[in-house]
Design a protein around this motif. Structure first.
Motif, PDB file in Angstrom:
ATOM      1  N   ILE A   1     -43.685  75.366 -81.975  1.00  0.00           N
ATOM      2  CA  ILE A   1     -42.558  75.702 -81.094  1.00  0.00           C
ATOM      3  C   ILE A   1     -42.027  74.446 -80.421  1.00  0.00           C
ATOM      4  O   ILE A   1     -40.810  74.214 -80.361  1.00  0.00           O
ATOM      5  CB  ILE A   1     -42.992  76.754 -80.064  1.00  0.00           C
ATOM      6  N   TRP A   2     -42.922  73.613 -79.917  1.00  0.00           N
ATOM      7  CA  TRP A   2     -42.495  72.400 -79.221  1.00  0.00           C
ATOM      8  C   TRP A   2     -41.816  71.414 -80.174  1.00  0.00           C
ATOM      9  O   TRP A   2     -40.814  70.792 -79.832  1.00  0.00           O
ATOM     10  CB  TRP A   2     -43.706  71.750 -78.556  1.00  0.00           C
ATOM     11  N   ALA A   3     -42.358  71.289 -81.380  1.00  0.00           N
ATOM     12  CA  ALA A   3     -41.832  70.286 -82.316  1.00  0.00           C
ATOM     13  C   ALA A   3     -40.545  70.736 -82.993  1.00  0.00           C
ATOM     14  O   ALA A   3     -39.738  69.888 -83.396  1.00  0.00           O
ATOM     15  CB  ALA A   3     -42.892  69.973 -83.374  1.00  0.00           C
ATOM     16  N   SER A   4     -40.332  72.035 -83.151  1.00  0.00           N
ATOM     17  CA  SER A   4     -39.176  72.532 -83.919  1.00  0.00           C
ATOM     18  C   SER A   4     -38.000  72.954 -83.059  1.00  0.00           C
ATOM     19  O   SER A   4     -36.892  73.122 -83.583  1.00  0.00           O
ATOM     20  CB  SER A   4     -39.605  73.719 -84.794  1.00  0.00           C
ATOM     21  N   SER A   5     -38.227  73.158 -81.779  1.00  0.00           N
ATOM     22  CA  SER A   5     -37.158  73.699 -80.939  1.00  0.00           C
ATOM     23  C   SER A   5     -35.958  72.759 -80.852  1.00  0.00           C
ATOM     24  O   SER A   5     -34.813  73.212 -80.741  1.00  0.00           O
ATOM     25  CB  SER A   5     -37.697  73.990 -79.532  1.00  0.00           C
ATOM     26  N   GLY A   6     -36.191  71.445 -80.910  1.00  0.00           N
ATOM     27  CA  GLY A   6     -35.079  70.507 -80.825  1.00  0.00           C
ATOM     28  C   GLY A   6     -34.129  70.613 -81.999  1.00  0.00           C
ATOM     29  O   GLY A   6     -32.899  70.542 -81.836  1.00  0.00           O
ATOM     30  N   THR A   7     -34.686  70.791 -83.198  1.00  0.00           N
ATOM     31  CA  THR A   7     -33.839  70.932 -84.380  1.00  0.00           C
ATOM     32  C   THR A   7     -32.976  72.180 -84.309  1.00  0.00           C
ATOM     33  O   THR A   7     -31.754  72.138 -84.522  1.00  0.00           O
ATOM     34  CB  THR A   7     -34.699  70.966 -85.642  1.00  0.00           C
ATOM     35  N   PHE A   8     -33.594  73.303 -84.002  1.00  0.00           N
ATOM     36  CA  PHE A   8     -32.846  74.555 -83.951  1.00  0.00           C
ATOM     37  C   PHE A   8     -31.921  74.614 -82.743  1.00  0.00           C
ATOM     38  O   PHE A   8     -30.960  75.383 -82.735  1.00  0.00           O
ATOM     39  CB  PHE A   8     -33.810  75.731 -83.957  1.00  0.00           C
ATOM     40  N   MET A   9     -32.212  73.809 -81.711  1.00  0.00           N
ATOM     41  CA  MET A   9     -31.299  73.722 -80.576  1.00  0.00           C
ATOM     42  C   MET A   9     -29.923  73.247 -81.029  1.00  0.00           C
ATOM     43  O   MET A   9     -28.891  73.713 -80.525  1.00  0.00           O
ATOM     44  CB  MET A   9     -31.875  72.760 -79.532  1.00  0.00           C
ATOM     45  N   LEU A  10     -29.889  72.315 -81.979  1.00  0.00           N
ATOM     46  CA  LEU A  10     -28.605  71.809 -82.465  1.00  0.00           C
ATOM     47  C   LEU A  10     -27.803  72.898 -83.166  1.00  0.00           C
ATOM     48  O   LEU A  10     -26.572  72.953 -83.038  1.00  0.00           O
ATOM     49  CB  LEU A  10     -28.847  70.632 -83.410  1.00  0.00           C
ATOM     50  N   PHE A  11     -28.474  73.760 -83.939  1.00  0.00           N
ATOM     51  CA  PHE A  11     -27.768  74.867 -84.599  1.00  0.00           C
ATOM     52  C   PHE A  11     -27.117  75.778 -83.561  1.00  0.00           C
ATOM     53  O   PHE A  11     -25.951  76.175 -83.700  1.00  0.00           O
ATOM     54  CB  PHE A  11     -28.735  75.665 -85.464  1.00  0.00           C
ATOM     55  N   PHE A  12     -27.876  76.113 -82.535  1.00  0.00           N
ATOM     56  CA  PHE A  12     -27.323  76.974 -81.495  1.00  0.00           C
ATOM     57  C   PHE A  12     -26.238  76.255 -80.696  1.00  0.00           C
ATOM     58  O   PHE A  12     -25.260  76.884 -80.272  1.00  0.00           O
ATOM     59  CB  PHE A  12     -28.441  77.431 -80.549  1.00  0.00           C
ATOM     60  N   LEU A  13     -26.402  74.968 -80.488  1.00  0.00           N
ATOM     61  CA  LEU A  13     -25.414  74.214 -79.724  1.00  0.00           C
ATOM     62  C   LEU A  13     -24.067  74.202 -80.442  1.00  0.00           C
ATOM     63  O   LEU A  13     -23.013  74.342 -79.808  1.00  0.00           O
ATOM     64  CB  LEU A  13     -25.914  72.789 -79.489  1.00  0.00           C
ATOM     65  N   VAL A  14     -24.099  74.038 -81.752  1.00  0.00           N
ATOM     66  CA  VAL A  14     -22.859  74.084 -82.530  1.00  0.00           C
ATOM     67  C   VAL A  14     -22.207  75.456 -82.403  1.00  0.00           C
ATOM     68  O   VAL A  14     -20.981  75.571 -82.235  1.00  0.00           O
ATOM     69  CB  VAL A  14     -23.135  73.740 -84.001  1.00  0.00           C
ATOM     70  N   GLY A  15     -23.013  76.507 -82.492  1.00  0.00           N
ATOM     71  CA  GLY A  15     -22.454  77.848 -82.359  1.00  0.00           C
ATOM     72  C   GLY A  15     -21.870  78.105 -80.983  1.00  0.00           C
ATOM     73  O   GLY A  15     -20.806  78.730 -80.849  1.00  0.00           O
ATOM     74  N   LEU A  16     -22.535  77.622 -79.937  1.00  0.00           N
ATOM     75  CA  LEU A  16     -22.026  77.826 -78.581  1.00  0.00           C
ATOM     76  C   LEU A  16     -20.717  77.082 -78.354  1.00  0.00           C
ATOM     77  O   LEU A  16     -19.809  77.588 -77.684  1.00  0.00           O
ATOM     78  CB  LEU A  16     -23.073  77.354 -77.567  1.00  0.00           C
ATOM     79  N   GLN A  17     -20.605  75.890 -78.927  1.00  0.00           N
ATOM     80  CA  GLN A  17     -19.383  75.118 -78.738  1.00  0.00           C
ATOM     81  C   GLN A  17     -18.219  75.651 -79.556  1.00  0.00           C
ATOM     82  O   GLN A  17     -17.074  75.275 -79.300  1.00  0.00           O
ATOM     83  CB  GLN A  17     -19.652  73.652 -79.090  1.00  0.00           C
ATOM     84  N   ASP A  18     -18.496  76.511 -80.523  1.00  0.00           N
ATOM     85  CA  ASP A  18     -17.421  77.140 -81.297  1.00  0.00           C
ATOM     86  C   ASP A  18     -16.859  78.378 -80.618  1.00  0.00           C
ATOM     87  O   ASP A  18     -15.840  78.921 -81.059  1.00  0.00           O
ATOM     88  CB  ASP A  18     -17.927  77.512 -82.697  1.00  0.00           C
ATOM     89  N   ILE A  19     -17.512  78.858 -79.564  1.00  0.00           N
ATOM     90  CA  ILE A  19     -17.010  80.042 -78.857  1.00  0.00           C
ATOM     91  C   ILE A  19     -15.807  79.638 -78.006  1.00  0.00           C
ATOM     92  O   ILE A  19     -15.915  78.726 -77.171  1.00  0.00           O
ATOM     93  CB  ILE A  19     -18.111  80.648 -77.964  1.00  0.00           C
ATOM     94  N   PRO A  20     -14.668  80.266 -78.185  1.00  0.00           N
ATOM     95  CA  PRO A  20     -13.488  79.896 -77.380  1.00  0.00           C
ATOM     96  C   PRO A  20     -13.749  80.097 -75.902  1.00  0.00           C
ATOM     97  O   PRO A  20     -14.252  81.141 -75.464  1.00  0.00           O
ATOM     98  CB  PRO A  20     -12.400  80.852 -77.895  1.00  0.00           C
ATOM     99  N   ILE A  21     -13.412  79.101 -75.115  1.00  0.00           N
ATOM    100  CA  ILE A  21     -13.620  79.177 -73.676  1.00  0.00           C
ATOM    101  C   ILE A  21     -12.753  80.266 -73.047  1.00  0.00           C
ATOM    102  O   ILE A  21     -13.072  80.808 -71.983  1.00  0.00           O
ATOM    103  CB  ILE A  21     -13.332  77.802 -73.031  1.00  0.00           C
ATOM    104  N   GLU A  22     -11.644  80.620 -73.741  1.00  0.00           N
ATOM    105  CA  GLU A  22     -10.761  81.653 -73.204  1.00  0.00           C
ATOM    106  C   GLU A  22     -11.467  83.001 -73.087  1.00  0.00           C
ATOM    107  O   GLU A  22     -11.185  83.786 -72.172  1.00  0.00           O
ATOM    108  CB  GLU A  22      -9.514  81.799 -74.076  1.00  0.00           C
ATOM    109  N   LEU A  23     -12.389  83.289 -74.041  1.00  0.00           N
ATOM    110  CA  LEU A  23     -13.113  84.559 -73.978  1.00  0.00           C
ATOM    111  C   LEU A  23     -14.017  84.618 -72.758  1.00  0.00           C
ATOM    112  O   LEU A  23     -14.094  85.652 -72.076  1.00  0.00           O
ATOM    113  CB  LEU A  23     -13.938  84.737 -75.258  1.00  0.00           C
ATOM    114  N   GLU A  24     -14.695  83.512 -72.467  1.00  0.00           N
ATOM    115  CA  GLU A  24     -15.543  83.470 -71.278  1.00  0.00           C
ATOM    116  C   GLU A  24     -14.706  83.629 -70.013  1.00  0.00           C
ATOM    117  O   GLU A  24     -15.084  84.359 -69.082  1.00  0.00           O
ATOM    118  CB  GLU A  24     -16.310  82.148 -71.247  1.00  0.00           C
ATOM    119  N   GLU A  25     -13.566  82.949 -69.971  1.00  0.00           N
ATOM    120  CA  GLU A  25     -12.719  83.030 -68.785  1.00  0.00           C
ATOM    121  C   GLU A  25     -12.140  84.434 -68.611  1.00  0.00           C
ATOM    122  O   GLU A  25     -12.061  84.946 -67.489  1.00  0.00           O
ATOM    123  CB  GLU A  25     -11.594  81.998 -68.882  1.00  0.00           C
ATOM    124  N   ALA A  26     -11.749  85.066 -69.727  1.00  0.00           N
ATOM    125  CA  ALA A  26     -11.198  86.422 -69.634  1.00  0.00           C
ATOM    126  C   ALA A  26     -12.259  87.403 -69.144  1.00  0.00           C
ATOM    127  O   ALA A  26     -11.976  88.279 -68.317  1.00  0.00           O
ATOM    128  CB  ALA A  26     -10.666  86.863 -71.000  1.00  0.00           C
TER     129      ALA A  26
END
Length: 358
Positions: free
Chosen positions: A232-257
């Motif tokens: 868990i400790w060694a692999s979480s950094g790699t998979f963090m990048l996958f989730f980070l890309v997905g989070l940054q693809d979410i339009p900010i307008e949806l969060e604001e709405a």
């Protein structure tokens, strides 16, 4: 009439000539394409597909690895290696079923833990409130670029008899070495604290794959829990990048709405972020599932199956049977059974996580 009749064949001839030129041009493009991809195809065939075919052939042999598998020294045994592995009662099937049980717990807790932790890390470093996001992204990702051997040696020092973990456990009255050398599962350890040392008869008498149900529900050993924490400790950094890309693809307008409509942070996360992160979650779970079933180097360095084979894995059995005992046919059979398990579980996981139309 004569001029018209003369022009029509000429037009037809010109059209057929043009089609021939286009066809010849496309043929040249195909040939050029094959010339460019030929080196990659040759590498894949020689170093990937050919070894797979050869390993499949070896799994049908009684071969010690000292000669060519295509020579007369290798005895063809058909499906005997698979039969000894999955059907016939014996040490091989017992060890393999133990390894499957151990890996199931490894997958259950490891995949769940790394998915949750990496998602939490990605959410944290994606927040505009956090200062120094680039610094924290680097720190969290650093274990992913560190050698797994180095990380395993580090954990070996931490969990050895005089290591930091055992010293800290001694401060609260726990004997660290005996704790980590306990072959019982954590569920059995917890139940023994309440005086339940003997299993119920229905759990002890009923078996599955040569193991009693009591063994199947024992839970991971403490040593396996240490391996899960390492992963868990060694692999979480790699998979963090996958989730980070997905989070940054979410339009900010949806969060604001959603915020304008009065949705709090938890409701925005549950009803906006999570549904849009479905593909990223499925991808991370799939990759973590595959890598968890293939775990080898941590087991080889830290425990080699100890204590009492509670950290044994199919990949480690394949290695020991092949290079330790010289039974390359058995080792190849273990590898192909493991391959089949990974394919089946991946298909099931992908089917469960598929997008459903309303």
């Amino acid at each position: 009439m004569t001029a018209t009749a003369t022009r029509e064949p000429s037009a037809r001839g010109h059209g057929s000539s043009r089609r021939r030129r286009v066809s010849g041009h496309r043929l040249q493009e195909r040939r050029a394409g094959w010339v460019f991809v030929a080196p990659a195809v040759v590498v894949l065939v020689v170093f990937l597909f050919a070894p797979i075919v050869m390993a499949a052939w070896v799994s049908l042999l009684d071969w010690n690895g000292q000669s060519s598998p295509f020579s007369g020294d290798a005895e063809f045994v058909g499906l005997d290696n698979y039969r000894n592995l999955l059907v016939d009662a014996g040490l091989l099937r017992g060890d393999f079923m133990l390894s499957v049980r151990n890996t199931l717990y490894y997958v259950l807790f490891g995949v769940t833990g790394v998915t949750v932790l990496s998602f939490a890390l990605a959410t944290a470093v994606n927040s505009w409130v956090l200062k120094g996001r680039g610094y924290f992204r680097t720190i969290f990702y650093f274990p992913a670029i560190t050698s797994s051997v180095a990380i395993s040696v580090l954990f070996l020092f931490l969990f050895q008899g005089s290591g930091v973990v055992n010293v800290m456990l001694s401060w609260v009255g726990i004997d660290g070495p005996s704790w980590f050398n306990d072959p019982r599962g954590v569920l059995h350890i917890v139940l023994s604290r309440f005086g339940m040392d003997a299993p119920p008869s229905w759990l002890a008498d009923n078996t599955l794959g040569g193991l009693s149900l009591w063994q199947w529900v024992s839970g991971p050993s403490v040593a396996m829990c240490a391996l899960i924490a390492l992963t868990i400790w060694a692999s979480s950094g790699t998979f963090m990048l996958f989730f980070l890309v997905g989070l940054q693809d979410i339009p900010i307008e949806l969060e604001e709405a959603a915020a304008i409509d009065g949705a709090g942070a938890w409701r925005r996360f549950r009803h906006v972020t999570l549904p849009l992160m479905r593909r990223s979650v499925v991808l991370v779970i799939t990759l973590a599932l595959i890598s968890s079933w293939q775990v080898f180097d941590q087991v080889f360095i830290l425990s080699q199956g100890a204590p009492a084979k509670t950290t044994l894995t199919p990949a480690y059995i394949s290695y020991v049977r092949s290079f330790g005992d010289g039974q390359f046919g058995v080792g190849a059979a273990v590898a192909f059974v493991l391959f089949a398990i990974i394919i089946v579980l991946t298909i099931v996981q992908r089917w469960i996580g598929r997008e459903r139309r309303a």
